[in-house]
Enzyme design. Sequence first.
Site, PDB file in Angstrom:
ATOM      1  N   PHE A  19       0.832  -1.014   0.137  1.00 36.22           N
ATOM      2  CA  PHE A  19      -0.106  -0.378  -0.033  1.00 36.22           C
ATOM      3  C   PHE A  19       0.672   1.049  -0.382  1.00 36.22           C
ATOM      4  CE2 PHE A  19      -1.634   2.850   3.551  1.00 36.22           C
ATOM      5  CZ  PHE A  19      -2.540   3.729   2.964  1.00 36.22           C
ATOM      6  N   ILE A  20       1.623   1.485   0.627  1.00 39.73           N
ATOM      7  CA  ILE A  20       2.556   2.917   1.088  1.00 39.73           C
ATOM      8  C   ILE A  20       3.541   2.618  -0.126  1.00 39.73           C
ATOM      9  CG2 ILE A  20       4.361   4.094   2.945  1.00 39.73           C
ATOM     10  CD1 ILE A  20       3.048   2.546   5.098  1.00 39.73           C
ATOM     11  N   GLU A  37       3.440   1.862  16.315  1.00 46.34           N
ATOM     12  CA  GLU A  37       3.219   0.806  17.550  1.00 46.34           C
ATOM     13  C   GLU A  37       3.958   0.227  18.360  1.00 46.34           C
ATOM     14  OE1 GLU A  37       0.738  -1.417  18.053  1.00 46.34           O
ATOM     15  OE2 GLU A  37      -0.321  -1.002  16.060  1.00 46.34           O
ATOM     16  N   TYR A  41       5.681  -7.172  18.145  1.00 43.82           N
ATOM     17  CA  TYR A  41       5.271  -6.903  16.348  1.00 43.82           C
ATOM     18  C   TYR A  41       5.775  -5.605  16.636  1.00 43.82           C
ATOM     19  CZ  TYR A  41       3.780  -3.301  12.907  1.00 43.82           C
ATOM     20  OH  TYR A  41       3.833  -2.744  12.077  1.00 43.82           O
ATOM     21  N   VAL A  65     -14.357  -3.745  17.434  1.00 45.44           N
ATOM     22  CA  VAL A  65     -13.776  -4.120  18.770  1.00 45.44           C
ATOM     23  C   VAL A  65     -13.413  -3.834  19.602  1.00 45.44           C
ATOM     24  CG1 VAL A  65     -11.294  -4.712  19.028  1.00 45.44           C
ATOM     25  CG2 VAL A  65     -12.765  -5.161  16.474  1.00 45.44           C
ATOM     26  N   ASP A  76       9.685  -6.802  -5.049  1.00 47.52           N
ATOM     27  CA  ASP A  76       8.504  -7.138  -4.168  1.00 47.52           C
ATOM     28  C   ASP A  76       8.189  -8.357  -4.696  1.00 47.52           C
ATOM     29  OD1 ASP A  76       6.524  -7.663  -1.757  1.00 47.52           O
ATOM     30  OD2 ASP A  76       5.884  -5.461  -2.188  1.00 47.52           O
ATOM     31  N   TYR A 116       0.331 -10.584  12.869  1.00 40.17           N
ATOM     32  CA  TYR A 116       0.964 -10.471  14.615  1.00 40.17           C
ATOM     33  C   TYR A 116       0.344 -11.571  15.926  1.00 40.17           C
ATOM     34  CZ  TYR A 116      -0.078  -5.516  15.341  1.00 40.17           C
ATOM     35  OH  TYR A 116      -1.200  -4.521  16.190  1.00 40.17           O
ATOM     36  N   LYS A 141       9.967  -4.173  16.006  1.00 39.32           N
ATOM     37  CA  LYS A 141      10.050  -2.581  14.974  1.00 39.32           C
ATOM     38  C   LYS A 141      10.845  -2.009  15.486  1.00 39.32           C
ATOM     39  CE  LYS A 141       7.642  -2.748  11.250  1.00 39.32           C
ATOM     40  NZ  LYS A 141       8.151  -2.147   9.516  1.00 39.32           N
TER      41      LYS A 141
END
Length: 336
Positions: A11-12, A118, A147, A213, A32, A82, A151
């Site tokens: 996407f990015i 995150e 995750y 959610v 990719d 994740y 990172k």
Amino acid sequence: MNIAILGAGGFIGSNLVEFLLERDEHQIVGLDVTDDKLAGIGGPGFQFVKADVSQDRDLVEGVVRDTDVVVDLVAYANPSIYVETPLKVVDLNFFENHRIIELCVRHGKRLIQYSTSEVYGHPSGDAYHEDTSNLVVGPIQKQRWIYAAAKQLLERVVYGHGLAGDLDYTVVRPFNFVGPRFDYLVTPGSMGGPRLFAHNMSALLTGGPMYLVDGGHRHRSFTHIADANTAFQTMLDHPGAHNEIFNVGNPSVNVTVRQVAELMKDIYQELTGRPAACELVEVDGETFYGKGYEDVDRVPPSIDKLRALGWEPRHGLSEIFTDAIEYYVDAEPPGE
Ligand code: UGA
């Protein structure tokens, strides 16, 4: 300049390739495992290399060796991945990315490393600041944090190389970018899978439920993909962006998941003249994602550092979702 975008098919990445080709200033190599999202995007300034960073190591090294700047977007970013397969996530998001860092060090290449908002974990102050906020993760039994921790460690390694003087880097922390080619659409009633915008968009197209959610009370600060692209341009060009970490987000956008669902329904009705038939349905996190899901409330980022280099987000809440929904309104709805 030659720019290698690893993860160009996501996407990015696909939005960045499109943006850079329109500007026509650089030679771009996109790497990719798939180029589906790059359909219709291309030109003389672009070459696609189909490769898997975990398999085609010589090919990846060749791409790094032959470029000036490496943009690393390779990662699994969906919570469902994740929650379900945390080891797969740490393998790709830390170990394979670590190899990319080492290649940049070995060949003396500038690295623009995409990380994540995150890394901040649970809010520990008023606004996340790149250089002063504590990074507060949660229990081992909640897989969101493998995750975030992967990172975070990656960022710490990048920083360590910068300190040692053997890597020219920029770290980017995206705050919920939204736009065309976001994740993938799902069939009505699906749980897990892609992120919020893709779920809601699928519900609009199919009339399926829009899931909230745990009641949809969590906040997110969303960012227009066009602003994400101009932020990249600033970080690429500005001498002040070297060996720094930047939040890329829009602090004026701070909404709950429930507000996003209601807004998307309103925008869809306005754009199409059709009623948004989907209902808002509450579901608990572990039912939706699986055992070990923990959510986080996110506060808006400080963007003072990137502002100081001349960047400003130009698109507000309504425009972020209107532009993204507009891209999809004529899309083929996913089948039952
Ligand atoms: C995810 C990833 O963890 C990060 O890698 C990434 O940086 C971030 O997206 C991003 O796009 O920048 P998160 O914001 O939790 O984080 O991703 P979403 O799946 O979009 O969830 C946002 C919120 O919506 C959460 O509260 C989630 O529980 C909720 N949600 C999601 C729903 O209520 N309904 C849905 O159908 C999907």
